[in-house]
Design an enzyme around this catalytic site. Sequence first.
Site, mmCIF file in Angstrom:
data_model
loop_
_atom_site.group_PDB
_atom_site.id
_atom_site.type_symbol
_atom_site.label_atom_id
_atom_site.label_comp_id
_atom_site.label_asym_id
_atom_site.label_seq_id
_atom_site.Cartn_x
_atom_site.Cartn_y
_atom_site.Cartn_z
ATOM 1 N N LYS A 1 0.860 -1.180 0.000
ATOM 2 C CA LYS A 1 0.000 0.000 0.000
ATOM 3 C C LYS A 1 0.894 1.226 0.000
ATOM 4 O O LYS A 1 1.640 1.468 0.955
ATOM 5 C CB LYS A 1 -0.917 0.014 1.221
ATOM 6 C CG LYS A 1 -1.678 1.334 1.342
ATOM 7 C CD LYS A 1 -2.512 1.435 2.597
ATOM 8 C CE LYS A 1 -2.799 2.898 2.911
ATOM 9 N NZ LYS A 1 -3.581 3.067 4.143
ATOM 10 N N GLY B 1 -8.126 9.089 9.780
ATOM 11 C CA GLY B 1 -8.391 9.161 11.217
ATOM 12 C C GLY B 1 -9.468 10.153 11.617
ATOM 13 O O GLY B 1 -9.707 10.349 12.807
ATOM 14 N N GLY C 1 -10.991 7.689 6.474
ATOM 15 C CA GLY C 1 -12.111 8.578 6.756
ATOM 16 C C GLY C 1 -13.376 7.891 7.244
ATOM 17 O O GLY C 1 -14.296 8.561 7.711
ATOM 18 N N ASN D 1 -8.997 1.603 9.656
ATOM 19 C CA ASN D 1 -8.265 1.253 10.869
ATOM 20 C C ASN D 1 -8.909 1.918 12.087
ATOM 21 O O ASN D 1 -9.484 1.270 12.947
ATOM 22 C CB ASN D 1 -6.794 1.668 10.711
ATOM 23 C CG ASN D 1 -5.886 1.147 11.816
ATOM 24 O OD1 ASN D 1 -4.718 0.896 11.594
ATOM 25 N ND2 ASN D 1 -6.375 0.948 13.037
ATOM 26 N N SER D 2 -8.891 3.257 12.113
ATOM 27 C CA SER D 2 -9.385 3.979 13.291
ATOM 28 C C SER D 2 -10.841 3.685 13.612
ATOM 29 O O SER D 2 -11.217 3.623 14.786
ATOM 30 C CB SER D 2 -9.244 5.486 13.084
ATOM 31 O OG SER D 2 -7.927 5.801 12.733
#
Lengths: 268, 66
Positions: A109, A170, A197, A218-219
């Site tokens: 990535k 994030g 996002g 992720n977040s």
Amino acid sequence: MSERMDIPGDQPWHVAGREFTSRLLVGTGKYKDLDETSAAIEASGAEIVTFAVRRTNLGQNADEPNLLDAVPPQRYTLLPNTAGCYTAKDAVRTCKLARELLDGHNLVKLEVLGDDNTLYPNVVETLKAAEELVRDGFDVMVYTSDDPIVAKELEKIGCSAVMPLGSLIGSGHGLLNPASLAIILENANVPVLVDAGIGTASDAALAMEMGCAGVLMNSAIAHARQPVLMARAMRKAIEAGREAFLAERMPRRQRAEASSPMAGRINR
Amino acid sequence: MQIQLNGDPRALDGEPTISELIASLGLTGRRIAVEVNEEIVPRSQHAETRLAEGDRVEIVHAIGGG
């Protein structure tokens, strides 16, 4: 007794010649510990899992648990990212280190950031790095802005997947520019995934309803109050969004249209 | 001699190989990758690659990230 209708479900999707069933890709950052990391990833059903490459701590915590024990490369397709790189040069170096770390695994990535405040992609450096990595035999899934022209250029360079941001990394703001994402999807000949996002399940479902091949987050999972529960919610949202896309939604109407027949009413 | 190891100066005895440096750091067998002067040194060459004065060595591993 009625026969159950045979409904064609989702098919596997492909990136760089690899086949996947899950359309949810997850990161491994920001978790409380590695137990929580592996429990959340398990609950998400993800097959592709991102990680970062950093300097090894020297002379301390020699027995520190390793991320790759929690997320074994035999079980998951690991996707090293170049997070924290601000130049094409650093991103290319990081990808080469990751390839060495994973014994020649060449799916990466790419993200080259513009500044600390927005973590917005620096597309000039991203394009440069993408060219060099493709030339060097990497399969590049690339984080980019929601600019359709840049997305197309990255595809022309030979990137395996284009991954526009939904909103800032994030931030949890969801898809702030669906109109632009729609143009990217319409023009693309490689998988388009929303990367960054996503805040909650409906954001992920919307991306899938629009026709994205997948979503990377992720977040949204790691920073939920209950990450494992959110991971499960995201798995369902991705599946629901995908099936809604395949089912093709009803048209929007300006006026109401009753669902119950008008004939046979008792009041006339 | 002196090298730069993960960004910090480090004094080494003699001219160790990369394998010897890794052993002295207690990292033998760990999943790491090594770069010397911005070039990858593949694991298969650690035993035969000797470090030299002023080399810039990076030793990295996988950590959590998005």
